[in-house]
Design a protein around this motif. Structure first.
Motif, PDB file in Angstrom:
ATOM      1  N   GLU A  61       1.695   3.331  -6.061  1.00  0.00           N
ATOM      2  CA  GLU A  61       1.225   2.089  -5.455  1.00  0.00           C
ATOM      3  C   GLU A  61      -0.100   2.368  -4.765  1.00  0.00           C
ATOM      4  O   GLU A  61      -0.253   3.388  -4.089  1.00  0.00           O
ATOM      5  CB  GLU A  61       2.250   1.550  -4.453  1.00  0.00           C
ATOM      6  N   MET A  62      -1.050   1.464  -4.942  1.00  0.00           N
ATOM      7  CA  MET A  62      -2.383   1.646  -4.385  1.00  0.00           C
ATOM      8  C   MET A  62      -2.681   0.524  -3.407  1.00  0.00           C
ATOM      9  O   MET A  62      -2.669  -0.658  -3.764  1.00  0.00           O
ATOM     10  CB  MET A  62      -3.422   1.653  -5.513  1.00  0.00           C
ATOM     11  N   ILE A  63      -2.945   0.894  -2.152  1.00  0.00           N
ATOM     12  CA  ILE A  63      -3.235  -0.101  -1.128  1.00  0.00           C
ATOM     13  C   ILE A  63      -4.624  -0.706  -1.353  1.00  0.00           C
ATOM     14  O   ILE A  63      -5.609   0.003  -1.553  1.00  0.00           O
ATOM     15  CB  ILE A  63      -3.182   0.524   0.280  1.00  0.00           C
ATOM     16  N   ILE A  64      -4.697  -2.039  -1.314  1.00  0.00           N
ATOM     17  CA  ILE A  64      -5.982  -2.733  -1.355  1.00  0.00           C
ATOM     18  C   ILE A  64      -6.059  -3.645  -0.128  1.00  0.00           C
ATOM     19  O   ILE A  64      -5.039  -4.140   0.351  1.00  0.00           O
ATOM     20  CB  ILE A  64      -6.161  -3.549  -2.654  1.00  0.00           C
ATOM     21  N   THR A  65      -7.248  -3.831   0.404  1.00  0.00           N
ATOM     22  CA  THR A  65      -7.421  -4.633   1.610  1.00  0.00           C
ATOM     23  C   THR A  65      -8.606  -5.578   1.448  1.00  0.00           C
ATOM     24  O   THR A  65      -9.436  -5.421   0.541  1.00  0.00           O
ATOM     25  CB  THR A  65      -7.679  -3.740   2.840  1.00  0.00           C
ATOM     26  N   LYS A  66      -8.692  -6.524   2.357  1.00  0.00           N
ATOM     27  CA  LYS A  66      -9.780  -7.494   2.318  1.00  0.00           C
ATOM     28  C   LYS A  66     -11.134  -6.825   2.497  1.00  0.00           C
ATOM     29  O   LYS A  66     -12.124  -7.216   1.864  1.00  0.00           O
ATOM     30  CB  LYS A  66      -9.567  -8.552   3.404  1.00  0.00           C
ATOM     31  N   HIS A  67     -11.198  -5.819   3.372  1.00  0.00           N
ATOM     32  CA  HIS A  67     -12.469  -5.170   3.685  1.00  0.00           C
ATOM     33  C   HIS A  67     -12.749  -3.954   2.797  1.00  0.00           C
ATOM     34  O   HIS A  67     -13.809  -3.342   2.926  1.00  0.00           O
ATOM     35  CB  HIS A  67     -12.500  -4.751   5.150  1.00  0.00           C
ATOM     36  N   GLY A  68     -11.820  -3.604   1.914  1.00  0.00           N
ATOM     37  CA  GLY A  68     -12.035  -2.483   1.013  1.00  0.00           C
ATOM     38  C   GLY A  68     -11.320  -1.236   1.469  1.00  0.00           C
ATOM     39  O   GLY A  68     -11.379  -0.874   2.653  1.00  0.00           O
ATOM     40  N   ARG A  69     -10.659  -0.570   0.568  1.00  0.00           N
ATOM     41  CA  ARG A  69      -9.868   0.612   0.892  1.00  0.00           C
ATOM     42  C   ARG A  69     -10.091   1.687  -0.160  1.00  0.00           C
ATOM     43  O   ARG A  69     -10.092   1.402  -1.358  1.00  0.00           O
ATOM     44  CB  ARG A  69      -8.379   0.225   0.927  1.00  0.00           C
ATOM     45  N   ARG A  70     -10.287   2.913   0.275  1.00  0.00           N
ATOM     46  CA  ARG A  70     -10.425   4.027  -0.666  1.00  0.00           C
ATOM     47  C   ARG A  70      -9.096   4.324  -1.337  1.00  0.00           C
ATOM     48  O   ARG A  70      -8.042   4.049  -0.795  1.00  0.00           O
ATOM     49  CB  ARG A  70     -10.939   5.266   0.056  1.00  0.00           C
ATOM     50  N   MET A  71      -9.187   4.902  -2.527  1.00  0.00           N
ATOM     51  CA  MET A  71      -7.979   5.192  -3.294  1.00  0.00           C
ATOM     52  C   MET A  71      -7.256   6.417  -2.751  1.00  0.00           C
ATOM     53  O   MET A  71      -7.878   7.370  -2.287  1.00  0.00           O
ATOM     54  CB  MET A  71      -8.337   5.458  -4.762  1.00  0.00           C
ATOM     55  N   PHE A  72      -5.939   6.361  -2.780  1.00  0.00           N
ATOM     56  CA  PHE A  72      -5.123   7.561  -2.623  1.00  0.00           C
ATOM     57  C   PHE A  72      -3.935   7.440  -3.553  1.00  0.00           C
ATOM     58  O   PHE A  72      -3.169   6.494  -3.443  1.00  0.00           O
ATOM     59  CB  PHE A  72      -4.631   7.777  -1.194  1.00  0.00           C
ATOM     60  N   PRO A  73      -3.766   8.407  -4.474  1.00  0.00           N
ATOM     61  CA  PRO A  73      -4.681   9.525  -4.721  1.00  0.00           C
ATOM     62  C   PRO A  73      -6.042   9.027  -5.240  1.00  0.00           C
ATOM     63  O   PRO A  73      -6.118   7.982  -5.857  1.00  0.00           O
ATOM     64  CB  PRO A  73      -3.961  10.333  -5.797  1.00  0.00           C
ATOM     65  N   HIS A  74      -7.078   9.798  -4.968  1.00  0.00           N
ATOM     66  CA  HIS A  74      -8.373   9.486  -5.534  1.00  0.00           C
ATOM     67  C   HIS A  74      -8.511  10.227  -6.863  1.00  0.00           C
ATOM     68  O   HIS A  74      -7.634  11.004  -7.243  1.00  0.00           O
ATOM     69  CB  HIS A  74      -9.501   9.872  -4.570  1.00  0.00           C
ATOM     70  N   CYS A  75      -9.591   9.977  -7.555  1.00  0.00           N
ATOM     71  CA  CYS A  75      -9.803  10.577  -8.872  1.00  0.00           C
ATOM     72  C   CYS A  75     -10.796  11.729  -8.767  1.00  0.00           C
ATOM     73  O   CYS A  75     -11.930  11.544  -8.331  1.00  0.00           O
ATOM     74  CB  CYS A  75     -10.313   9.536  -9.859  1.00  0.00           C
ATOM     75  N   SER A  76     -10.344  12.909  -9.162  1.00  0.00           N
ATOM     76  CA  SER A  76     -11.196  14.094  -9.209  1.00  0.00           C
ATOM     77  C   SER A  76     -11.176  14.628 -10.636  1.00  0.00           C
ATOM     78  O   SER A  76     -10.096  14.906 -11.171  1.00  0.00           O
ATOM     79  CB  SER A  76     -10.693  15.164  -8.229  1.00  0.00           C
ATOM     80  N   VAL A  77     -12.339  14.740 -11.246  1.00  0.00           N
ATOM     81  CA  VAL A  77     -12.408  15.137 -12.652  1.00  0.00           C
ATOM     82  C   VAL A  77     -13.452  16.236 -12.839  1.00  0.00           C
ATOM     83  O   VAL A  77     -14.324  16.447 -12.001  1.00  0.00           O
ATOM     84  CB  VAL A  77     -12.755  13.935 -13.558  1.00  0.00           C
ATOM     85  N   SER A  78     -13.339  16.921 -13.960  1.00  0.00           N
ATOM     86  CA  SER A  78     -14.366  17.866 -14.394  1.00  0.00           C
ATOM     87  C   SER A  78     -14.701  17.540 -15.835  1.00  0.00           C
ATOM     88  O   SER A  78     -13.910  16.899 -16.544  1.00  0.00           O
ATOM     89  CB  SER A  78     -13.883  19.317 -14.264  1.00  0.00           C
ATOM     90  N   ILE A  79     -15.863  17.979 -16.255  1.00  0.00           N
ATOM     91  CA  ILE A  79     -16.330  17.604 -17.580  1.00  0.00           C
ATOM     92  C   ILE A  79     -17.050  18.766 -18.237  1.00  0.00           C
ATOM     93  O   ILE A  79     -17.646  19.616 -17.562  1.00  0.00           O
ATOM     94  CB  ILE A  79     -17.259  16.360 -17.469  1.00  0.00           C
ATOM     95  N   SER A  80     -16.972  18.844 -19.552  1.00  0.00           N
ATOM     96  CA  SER A  80     -17.665  19.882 -20.314  1.00  0.00           C
ATOM     97  C   SER A  80     -18.144  19.275 -21.627  1.00  0.00           C
ATOM     98  O   SER A  80     -17.725  18.182 -22.016  1.00  0.00           O
ATOM     99  CB  SER A  80     -16.733  21.068 -20.588  1.00  0.00           C
TER     100      SER A  80
END
Length: 277
Positions: A61-80
């Motif tokens: 479940e991802m919390i969303i708010t009127k003023h904006g909320r950061r994701m948890f978990p957030h997305c961390s990726v690597s690329i090649s």
């Protein structure tokens, strides 16, 4: 349906078709992908896949708010697989999983509550390092921690707009381009990961999700410079990401190289319209 072209002109187009068959309501449906996913010459890996999977197993479940909320978990990726000296713009957006909205029933289980609300205009978050050479993107993993989600359909701050009680998953777009304004002409590839599917909510519906969030921040608290002194290892903030943001705002923190303009409404460009991907 996926269409492939040679690596020299790598362009991948995704068309997800969701049937109206009965859904498995215990867990969100997910796009086809994997922890490490390769399209053409480029491979993207979800670095915090274990964290995502721990929540996915109980229904993220991802919390969303009127003023904006950061994701948890957030997305961390690597690329090649990028060209070291070519410039790339990396973007992220949110895609509806299906055409339904949900509710929690008396048995504390998710079930379909009806048809989804009309989706708001597509907004795409551009990673603040964009554009940057391929060598920059490949040297270490990077995150989308600063991206915010909101349920305010009139939002003027460039946050990603979602509907509460609807399901989404993030997509990552890698575009070879020297400027955000030329991405529509650049070769691009798109990646997604099944464990990042979530239900947007304004308050946690599943107590297990909230408990797991608190346990995570008890083990991995924010550095002391990012939160106020009222939170300790034994008493992590109930909404840790919001606390860090509020603390920064209270102290007038402003990073000169990170602007809210990193999120833009790209729906005017065919490349960034849902119907055209």
């Amino acid at each position: 349906i996926m269409h492939f072209r040679p690596c020299s002109q790598a362009k991948v187009v995704f068309l997800f078709v969701f049937s109206s068959d009965k859904l498995n309501l215990s867990m969100p449906r997910s796009p086809p992908a994997a922890d490490s996913y390769q399209q053409g010459c480029i491979r993207m890996t979800l670095e915090n896949a274990d964290l995502w999977k721990s929540f996915h197993s109980i229904g993220t479940e991802m919390i969303i708010t009127k003023h904006g909320r950061r994701m948890f978990p957030h997305c961390s990726v690597s690329i090649s697989g990028l060209q070291p000296f070519a410039n790339y713009v990396i973007m992220m957006d949110m895609v509806p999983v299906d055409s339904f909205k949900y509710k929690v029933n008396a048995y504390e289980q998710w079930e379909v509550a009806g048809k989804a609300e009309p989706q708001p205009p597509c907004r795409t978050y551009m990673h603040p390092d964009s554009p940057a050479p391929g060598s920059h993107w490949m040297k270490q993993s990077f995150s989308f921690l600063k991206m915010k989600l909101t349920n305010n359909t009139l939002d003027q701050h460039g946050h990603i707009i979602l509907h509460s009680m609807h399901r989404y998953y993030p997509r990552f777009h890698v575009i070879q381009a020297d400027s955000p304004y030329t991405v529509r002409w650049g070769p691009f590839q798109t990646f997604s990961f099944p464990e990042t599917t979530f239900t947007a909510v304004t308050a946690y519906q599943n107590p297990k999700v909230q408990i797991r969030t608190l346990h995570h921040y008890a083990r991995f608290p924010f550095p002391s410079s990012e939160v106020d002194g009222t939170h300790t290892l034994g008493h992590p903030p109930p909404f840790p990401l919001a606390t860090a943001e509020q603390s920064a705002q209270q102290h007038g923190y402003h990073h000169p190289h990170h602007h809210q303009g990193n999120t833009a409404d790209w729906s005017q460009y065919p490349l960034f319209s849902y119907s055209c991907w």
